[in-house]
Each structure stands twice: as C-alpha cells, then as structure tokens.
Design a protein around this motif. Structure first.
Motif, PDB file in Angstrom:
ATOM      1  N   ASP A  54       9.096   5.438  -0.903  1.00 43.80           N
ATOM      2  CA  ASP A  54       8.947   4.340  -1.578  1.00 43.80           C
ATOM      3  C   ASP A  54       9.945   3.389  -2.201  1.00 43.80           C
ATOM      4  O   ASP A  54       9.805   2.115  -2.085  1.00 43.80           O
ATOM      5  N   GLU A  55      11.145   4.499  -2.434  1.00 40.10           N
ATOM      6  CA  GLU A  55      12.217   3.550  -3.019  1.00 40.10           C
ATOM      7  C   GLU A  55      12.960   2.725  -1.923  1.00 40.10           C
ATOM      8  O   GLU A  55      13.363   1.648  -2.007  1.00 40.10           O
ATOM      9  N   ARG A  57      11.519   1.578   0.895  1.00 36.12           N
ATOM     10  CA  ARG A  57      10.445   0.671   1.290  1.00 36.12           C
ATOM     11  C   ARG A  57      10.607  -0.553   0.231  1.00 36.12           C
ATOM     12  O   ARG A  57      10.316  -1.500   0.805  1.00 36.12           O
ATOM     13  N   GLN A  58      10.479  -0.590  -0.941  1.00 37.89           N
ATOM     14  CA  GLN A  58      10.344  -1.366  -1.963  1.00 37.89           C
ATOM     15  C   GLN A  58      11.309  -2.808  -1.850  1.00 37.89           C
ATOM     16  O   GLN A  58      10.356  -4.069  -1.604  1.00 37.89           O
ATOM     17  N   PRO A  59      12.459  -2.697  -1.501  1.00 33.65           N
ATOM     18  CA  PRO A  59      13.229  -4.065  -1.015  1.00 33.65           C
ATOM     19  C   PRO A  59      12.800  -4.592   0.078  1.00 33.65           C
ATOM     20  O   PRO A  59      12.531  -5.944   0.285  1.00 33.65           O
ATOM     21  N   LEU A  61       9.431  -4.417   1.555  1.00 34.33           N
ATOM     22  CA  LEU A  61       8.152  -5.062   1.083  1.00 34.33           C
ATOM     23  C   LEU A  61       8.171  -6.290   0.629  1.00 34.33           C
ATOM     24  O   LEU A  61       7.635  -7.287   0.654  1.00 34.33           O
ATOM     25  N   GLN A  62       9.174  -6.366  -0.627  1.00 34.65           N
ATOM     26  CA  GLN A  62       9.441  -7.545  -1.264  1.00 34.65           C
ATOM     27  C   GLN A  62       9.974  -8.680  -0.600  1.00 34.65           C
ATOM     28  O   GLN A  62       9.628  -9.916  -0.471  1.00 34.65           O
ATOM     29  N   SER A  86      -0.330   0.040  -2.629  1.00 32.66           N
ATOM     30  CA  SER A  86       0.928  -0.540  -3.527  1.00 32.66           C
ATOM     31  C   SER A  86       1.963  -1.182  -2.845  1.00 32.66           C
ATOM     32  O   SER A  86       2.531  -2.154  -3.345  1.00 32.66           O
ATOM     33  N   TYR A  87       2.086  -0.777  -1.503  1.00 27.74           N
ATOM     34  CA  TYR A  87       3.013  -1.734  -0.727  1.00 27.74           C
ATOM     35  C   TYR A  87       2.434  -3.080  -0.515  1.00 27.74           C
ATOM     36  O   TYR A  87       3.054  -3.966  -0.612  1.00 27.74           O
ATOM     37  N   LEU A  90       2.858  -4.939  -3.620  1.00 28.34           N
ATOM     38  CA  LEU A  90       4.221  -5.532  -3.592  1.00 28.34           C
ATOM     39  C   LEU A  90       4.417  -6.853  -2.883  1.00 28.34           C
ATOM     40  O   LEU A  90       5.057  -7.856  -3.256  1.00 28.34           O
TER      41      LEU A  90
END
Length: 171
Positions: A54-55, A57-59, A61-62, A86-87, A90
C-alpha cells in the motif's frame, strides 16, 4: 458533450489498456495508461516479481487522481488497477467525480492473457497476489463490472452506454 473522468480497473491481464483506449475513442476522451505514472522503483519491484504494498501504491494512486482532476474541462480515461476500495478512495480524494469500469474475468483467462504478452513488466506470477487484493466495487461507488469474456470493442461500448445512463442518474 459531458466530461467524463473514468478509471478502467482490474487485475493485470484484464485488458485495461486496450478497453480504456477504445472507450476513450468512443467518448471523445484522452487515454492515459496508469502504468506510465508508476515511479521507476515500483516498476523495478514488480519486474522482479515482488508485489507492491500500500505504501508503494499511495503516491501512484494520488497521481492518478490528480491527473483526472487536472483534466476538468476534458474527458479522461485512465487504465489503473485500483484493486482496493481504499485505493479508489485515494483516487476519489483527488477526483471526486471519478467513475470506475471494472474488467473482471476468471483466473485461468487472466493467466492465459498474461502469459501471451511477453516483455510486460508484470509477470504472471503476481496474478494470485492481485486476485487476493482485489475488492469488488461496493456500496456508494460509481462503477460497473464487465466480463472480459466479451470483446474489447463490446466492453468499450457497454462502458460508454453505462456512462451515459450514469450521467442521467440511472445506475
């Protein structure tokens, strides 16, 4: 003509890029393959057979969400796995009006498709982890699920028709 912000989603091998490009053409949108927005570290990790967390993927997905929001005057279709709610949340945190077209198929069909595309950075060995991560569209998410057993052209047409109905408040 209505502006659409669409994410064509699903696991690797489902046809996101093919269907996304056809859908963009059908609705007069720009198409962007979300894979091109991954940081190089993510691509290197996947290419070596290591699933993203998840870490990681976060930037990414943003950035998908920012791209959708930045094209507020134009329609944009982005191919992006968006496997978990959750993705998708985001993405929606940047582009609240995003709609999702989930391309769904059997594990055997997906594996066959992945094996037939040599040179792609995503190895078939990561399919199982993607299927385990996948969360179907849920309550309150604006989206449609389409069966990849259909032709890409048919899927794009179904998605375009759904978008028109969704814009009129019919789901």
């Amino acid at each position: 003509m209505r502006t659409h912000h669409v994410v064509v989603m699903g696991v690797s091998g489902c046809g996101k890029s093919t269907v996304g490009a056809l859908l963009a053409q059908e609705i007069g949108a720009v198409f962007l393959d979300g894979d091109s927005l991954h940081p190089s570290a993510n691509i290197e990790k996947m290419a070596t057979g290591i699933p993203l967390d998840d870490e990681d993927r976060q930037p990414w997905l943003q950035e998908v969400g920012r791209r959708l929001a930045a094209d507020s005057g134009h329609s944009l279709v982005i191919a992006c796995s968006a496997l978990k709610r959750s993705y998708r949340d985001l993405i929606r945190s940047e582009a609240a009006e995003a709609r999702f077209v989930h391309l769904h198929g059997t594990a055997s069909l997906l594996a066959a498709r992945m094996s037939a595309r040599p040179g792609h950075f995503m190895p078939p060995s990561l399919l199982a982890s993607q299927l385990e991560t996948l969360e179907p569209l849920g309550e309150g998410e604006s989206g449609i699920v389409l069966d990849i057993g259909e032709s890409p052209a048919r899927l794009a047409s179904e998605a375009a028709a759904w978008l028109e109905f969704a814009e009129r408040g019919v789901r």
